[in-house]
Enzyme design. Structure first.
Site, PDB file in Angstrom:
ATOM      1  N   GLU A   1      -3.736 -13.014  54.230  1.00  0.00           N
ATOM      2  CA  GLU A   1      -3.707 -12.533  52.855  1.00  0.00           C
ATOM      3  C   GLU A   1      -2.268 -12.198  52.460  1.00  0.00           C
ATOM      4  O   GLU A   1      -2.021 -11.451  51.522  1.00  0.00           O
ATOM      5  CB  GLU A   1      -4.631 -11.335  52.648  1.00  0.00           C
ATOM      6  CG  GLU A   1      -4.353 -10.134  53.503  1.00  0.00           C
ATOM      7  CD  GLU A   1      -5.409  -9.041  53.308  1.00  0.00           C
ATOM      8  OE1 GLU A   1      -5.217  -8.204  52.418  1.00  0.00           O
ATOM      9  OE2 GLU A   1      -6.418  -9.026  54.042  1.00  0.00           O
TER      10      GLU A   1
ATOM     11  N   CYS B   1      -9.814  -9.920  54.835  1.00  0.00           N
ATOM     12  CA  CYS B   1      -9.851  -9.831  56.296  1.00  0.00           C
ATOM     13  C   CYS B   1     -10.918 -10.722  56.924  1.00  0.00           C
ATOM     14  O   CYS B   1     -11.044 -10.768  58.145  1.00  0.00           O
ATOM     15  CB  CYS B   1     -10.059  -8.375  56.726  1.00  0.00           C
ATOM     16  SG  CYS B   1      -8.805  -7.272  56.088  1.00  0.00           S
TER      17      CYS B   1
ATOM     18  N   HIS C   1     -14.570  -5.667  62.908  1.00  0.00           N
ATOM     19  CA  HIS C   1     -13.331  -5.630  62.125  1.00  0.00           C
ATOM     20  C   HIS C   1     -12.909  -4.155  62.065  1.00  0.00           C
ATOM     21  O   HIS C   1     -13.728  -3.289  61.740  1.00  0.00           O
ATOM     22  CB  HIS C   1     -13.552  -6.180  60.721  1.00  0.00           C
ATOM     23  CG  HIS C   1     -12.420  -5.895  59.781  1.00  0.00           C
ATOM     24  ND1 HIS C   1     -11.131  -6.259  60.084  1.00  0.00           N
ATOM     25  CD2 HIS C   1     -12.362  -5.251  58.587  1.00  0.00           C
ATOM     26  CE1 HIS C   1     -10.334  -5.862  59.102  1.00  0.00           C
ATOM     27  NE2 HIS C   1     -11.051  -5.246  58.181  1.00  0.00           N
TER      28      HIS C   1
END
Lengths: 84, 417
Positions: free
Chosen positions: B84, B116, B246
């Site tokens: 990103e 993400c 994550h």
């Protein structure tokens, strides 16, 4: 379960997440943010309240309320819908 | 024989400098106990002026490629760059990565973005590619870095200790010596939201911490529910020996795990949930809490931490949760092979983390002036190698790629040090 029962649960969970609030007189008109809870604590409180009440709604719906009183009313309406 | 597909090799590159959050807490007047107990962070990697997504990605991927025979290297037919922190609206960073790794040209090259989640999108594409072409390999690399522009703008408090620098590279093939994925065992969940945005580089403008935390949780539940609905007999509490999430910060993972345990299992008591967290999730948090959030590579840094810290005397199943803001998510699974730990040990990740230059607070803040100069579309500049002399000296002789300059034509020039 009425508004007062839910308010009692919300208050007890606030104290569970951040014990220093045991000594604070939390009012329904208070917002979680304004009384000094950070975003992680607010997330924990939201999740624990949902689990305690066994409401199955997207968590992000619980972001709308501006204070504890509005949160309690929203939870009550969700419980009514679920027929609890 | 059933086809085996998955991660053949994995490596992480986590920058050249770090900051101990104790130093940050002291100087910002913040409560260190909250960092340790609530956020669960210890250190973060900090971006230096000569680091960018391309240099990070090359430094993560090169040790993997260097271990291949020429024939194996030539079998890489796809390079996917997930980030990103893109540098150009047209040119994919996969082309730079392909160049600096010296790969052959019959190769698909592209860049993926979905916050993400991007590296997972890349990984799933790579898995599907090698399923259709079992003799080929695919390289998937996530790379992101945080520059402290939100801190400078004063819109950051408890986010400052969480944001890191890093890249994880994965070689995907039909020889999965690290992780054999459970094919077609995927649950996904996504919808439109505005929980975190990057309308300009390195500025998380419009981010809404409450919304993002709850969106992460909703997606976690939604993707696991979808997974469980598709895989007969799968059970959140017993199917997975380990879980990797994550990891924006470990405290968030702890909250998600507790919420999922209460949702999907009969285990409700805090002490039992904590015990399950320590056993099944703890190993995957070991590196994340020393690096900070490295965005699309965070889940895979959790996986790297798990492989280095778990117990793999037998093949062990892991459930992996990937989340990207705004939002897309996926829960999938695989088996960590008994070969994984020895293979990853060669990458010496812990030594790499320990060898990062530890910044003083003055050095950390001195980098803010450099951070301000990283505007999108900037050209005609040479990076300051001596901004932190100790960090520059620390990487000499390590065979790492660094950004030297961007010329007037926007061509990026790198050097090996």
């Amino acid at each position: 379960m009425n508004n007062d029962d839910i308010l009692t649960i919300v208050k007890s969970i606030i104290v569970k997440v951040s014990p220093q609030y045991a000594a604070v007189d939390i009012q329904p008109s208070d917002s979680l943010k304004d009384i000094g809870l950070n975003s992680i604590e607010r997330m924990e409180i939201t999740m624990l309240v949902m689990e305690e009440l066994d409401v199955d709604v997207p968590r992000i719906e619980l972001l709308g309320p501006k204070n504890i009183s509005e949160l309690v009313s929203l939870l009550e309406s969700k419980l009514e819908k679920a027929g609890v | 024989m059933v086809m085996q597909v998955g991660i053949e090799a994995i490596n992480a590159y986590l920058g050249a400098a770090s900051l101990d959050v104790k130093v940050l807490a002291e100087h910002r007047g913040l409560d260190i106990d909250r960092f340790y107990n609530n956020l669960i962070v210890e250190e973060k990697s900090v971006a230096l002026p000569f680091e960018d997504p391309i240099s990070l990605a090359v430094n993560a991927a090169k040790p993997i490629v260097d271990q291949l025979t020429p024939a194996e290297k030539d079998s890489i037919e796809m390079v996917i760059f997930a980030s990103e922190c893109g540098l150009d609206l047209e040119k994919a960073m996969a082309t730079d990565l392909h160049h600096y790794l010296g790969l052959q040209r019959n190769c698909r090259l592209f860049e993926v973005k979905q916050a993400c989640y991007a590296a997972t999108a890349g990984l799933q594409s790579a898995i599907n590619f090698v399923r259709t072409k079992p003799q080929a390999k695919a390289l998937v690399v996530g790379a992101d870095l945080y520059r402290q522009l939100d801190v400078i703008r004063g819109v950051n408090d408890y986010q400052e200790p969480n944001m890191g620098v890093g890249s994880v590279a994965m070689l995907v093939s039909c020889n999965p010596e690290i992780l054999m994925v459970d094919l077609d065992a995927n649950g996904y969940y996504g919808f439109h939201s505005y929980d975190d945005l990057h309308p300009m580089p390195y500025r998380h403008i419009g981010g809404d911490a409450d919304l993002s935390l709850l969106t992460y949780m909703d997606c976690c539940e939604g993707s696991i529910k979808h997974y469980l609905s598709q895989i007969e007999g799968a059970d959140y509490g017993s199917t997975f020996d380990y879980l990797a999430f994550h990891t924006p910060f470990v405290g968030m993972v702890k909250g998600a795990h507790r919420s999922m345990m209460r949702k999907f299992t009969d285990i409700k008591a805090d002490d039992k949930i904590k015990k399950d967290f320590d056993r099944r999730v703890g190993p995957a948090t070991q590196y994340c809490k020393r690096v900070g959030n490295i965005m699309c590579s965070s889940l895979y840094l959790a996986l790297v931490g798990l492989v280095d810290h778990g117990d793999f005397n037998k093949n062990s199943r892991v459930g992996l949760y990937s989340y990207g803001s705004c939002c897309a998510s996926e829960f999938f699974s695989g088996v960590i092979m008994q070969t994984a730990q020895d293979k990853l040990a060669k990458m010496e990740i812990k030594n790499h983390l320990d060898s990062r230059y530890s910044l003083s607070f003055a050095e950390y803040e001195s980098l803010f002036e450099h951070d301000k100069t990283f505007e999108f579309g900037k050209n005609n500049f040479t990076t300051d190698k001596g901004a932190i002399p100790g960090a520059w000296e620390g990487i000499q002789g390590g065979g790492r790629l660094v950004l030297d300059k961007v010329d007037e034509n926007f061509h990026r020039h790198y050097i090996w040090v």
